[in-house]
Design a protein around this motif. Sequence first.
Motif, short mmCIF file in Angstrom:
data_model
loop_
_atom_site.label_atom_id
_atom_site.label_comp_id
_atom_site.label_asym_id
_atom_site.label_seq_id
_atom_site.Cartn_x
_atom_site.Cartn_y
_atom_site.Cartn_z
N THR A 63 72.62 114.61 43.87
CA THR A 63 73.68 113.74 43.39
C THR A 63 74.84 113.79 44.36
N VAL A 64 75.34 112.63 44.76
CA VAL A 64 76.55 112.58 45.59
C VAL A 64 77.74 112.67 44.64
N THR A 65 78.43 113.81 44.67
CA THR A 65 79.48 114.06 43.69
C THR A 65 80.77 113.32 44.01
N THR A 66 81.10 113.21 45.30
CA THR A 66 82.25 112.43 45.74
C THR A 66 81.96 111.86 47.11
N LEU A 67 82.74 110.84 47.47
CA LEU A 67 82.81 110.40 48.85
C LEU A 67 84.24 110.59 49.32
N CYS A 68 84.39 111.25 50.46
CA CYS A 68 85.70 111.45 51.07
C CYS A 68 85.72 110.69 52.40
N ARG A 69 86.70 110.02 52.76
CA ARG A 69 87.84 109.79 51.92
C ARG A 69 88.31 108.37 52.13
N GLY A 70 88.95 107.84 51.10
CA GLY A 70 89.74 106.64 51.24
C GLY A 70 91.21 107.08 51.34
N GLY A 71 92.08 106.08 51.23
CA GLY A 71 93.50 106.40 51.24
C GLY A 71 94.20 105.98 52.52
N PHE A 72 95.23 106.78 52.88
CA PHE A 72 96.11 106.48 54.01
C PHE A 72 96.68 105.08 53.84
N LEU A 73 97.45 104.97 52.75
CA LEU A 73 97.91 103.69 52.24
C LEU A 73 99.42 103.49 52.35
N THR A 74 100.06 104.19 53.28
CA THR A 74 101.53 104.17 53.33
C THR A 74 102.09 103.24 54.40
N ALA A 75 101.25 102.55 55.13
CA ALA A 75 101.74 101.67 56.20
C ALA A 75 102.68 100.61 55.63
N ALA A 82 97.16 95.64 55.81
CA ALA A 82 95.95 94.88 55.53
C ALA A 82 94.72 95.62 56.05
N ARG A 83 94.86 96.24 57.22
CA ARG A 83 93.74 96.99 57.78
C ARG A 83 93.38 98.17 56.88
N ALA A 84 94.39 98.87 56.36
CA ALA A 84 94.13 100.02 55.48
C ALA A 84 93.45 99.59 54.19
N LEU A 85 93.90 98.48 53.62
CA LEU A 85 93.27 97.98 52.39
C LEU A 85 91.82 97.58 52.63
N ALA A 86 91.57 96.94 53.76
CA ALA A 86 90.19 96.55 54.09
C ALA A 86 89.31 97.79 54.26
N ASP A 87 89.84 98.82 54.90
CA ASP A 87 89.07 100.04 55.08
C ASP A 87 88.77 100.70 53.75
N ASN A 88 89.71 100.66 52.82
CA ASN A 88 89.47 101.25 51.51
C ASN A 88 88.48 100.45 50.69
N ARG A 89 88.50 99.14 50.82
CA ARG A 89 87.46 98.35 50.15
C ARG A 89 86.08 98.69 50.72
N ALA A 90 86.02 98.91 52.03
CA ALA A 90 84.76 99.33 52.64
C ALA A 90 84.33 100.70 52.11
N ALA A 91 85.30 101.60 51.93
CA ALA A 91 84.98 102.92 51.39
C ALA A 91 84.43 102.81 49.97
N VAL A 92 84.99 101.93 49.17
CA VAL A 92 84.46 101.70 47.82
C VAL A 92 83.02 101.21 47.89
#
Length: 284
Positions: A63-75, A82-92
């Motif tokens: 079982t994959v318990t977590t995926l690390c990491r998203g975030g870094f959303l302070t730009a 916009a780049r950070a949000l796109a990266d986090n959607r990719a992480a999801v």
Amino acid sequence: MTGTAAAPTEFSVNQMTVKQLPLPELVAACVDFGIRGVGLWREPVRAYGVEAAAKLVRDAGLTVTTLCRGGFLTAAEPVERARALADNRAAVDEAAALGTDTLVLVPGGLPPGDRDLLAARARVAAALVELAPYAAARGVRLAVEPLHPMYAADRSVVSTLAQALALVEPFPAERVGVCVDTYHLWWDDTVPDLVVRAGAAGRLHAFQLADWTTPLPHGALTGRGPLGDGAVDFAHWRRLMSGAGYAGPVEVELFNEELWARDGREVLAETVRRYAEVCGPRAC
């Protein structure tokens, strides 16, 4: 599995603990040691291939318990934001493909030249407004991880569990919660009451362990000590989280150059043994 007892059911190993093991070797070692859960990191998973990694883990019965990491959303600058949000959607999307329901978010530090912590936290909150529905539609929970205050400038403007809970409370608990990590929170005497509150609200989405050892190495990032080597009372933390209703996986996440220089299977076997010693039924 010569000389190594099977890992407790709830035990999970974060991939960074034994990052010297390529993913296939990590999966094979988990099977050999009776480890049922693994927390994965995006960079090595992407290098291996997300779909290939998902199949590898699934076929091994892990079982994959977590995926690390998203975030870094302070730009603050629109293009970077916009780049950070796109990266986090990719992480999801990657979390969903891997079959884990939990994406850990490290909020991010201050942008270069910025000294406004409150504004940076507000930008994290605004990003969650955009990301939470996207994650919910894909069956992925967001787990905001507060980091020790020494990381406030460069990695996380969210330093306490209180700050993390304030960020997540506007969202449905089953969609946005917190990641409790002993390395970052062991020192804070307000945490026990907050863990109880978070548990009652259903916001305890992930639980990670590492010990606090001193002196910290240069840069401090790789100072996460093996369980039992430092100041953290792990039996206390297990009782605290269990008492608050947390019944999920317990993930050991160590960033440690000395461990990375050793044989990975040996480190993994030792980590299982130490977990049983400091967090097993007798300890807790």
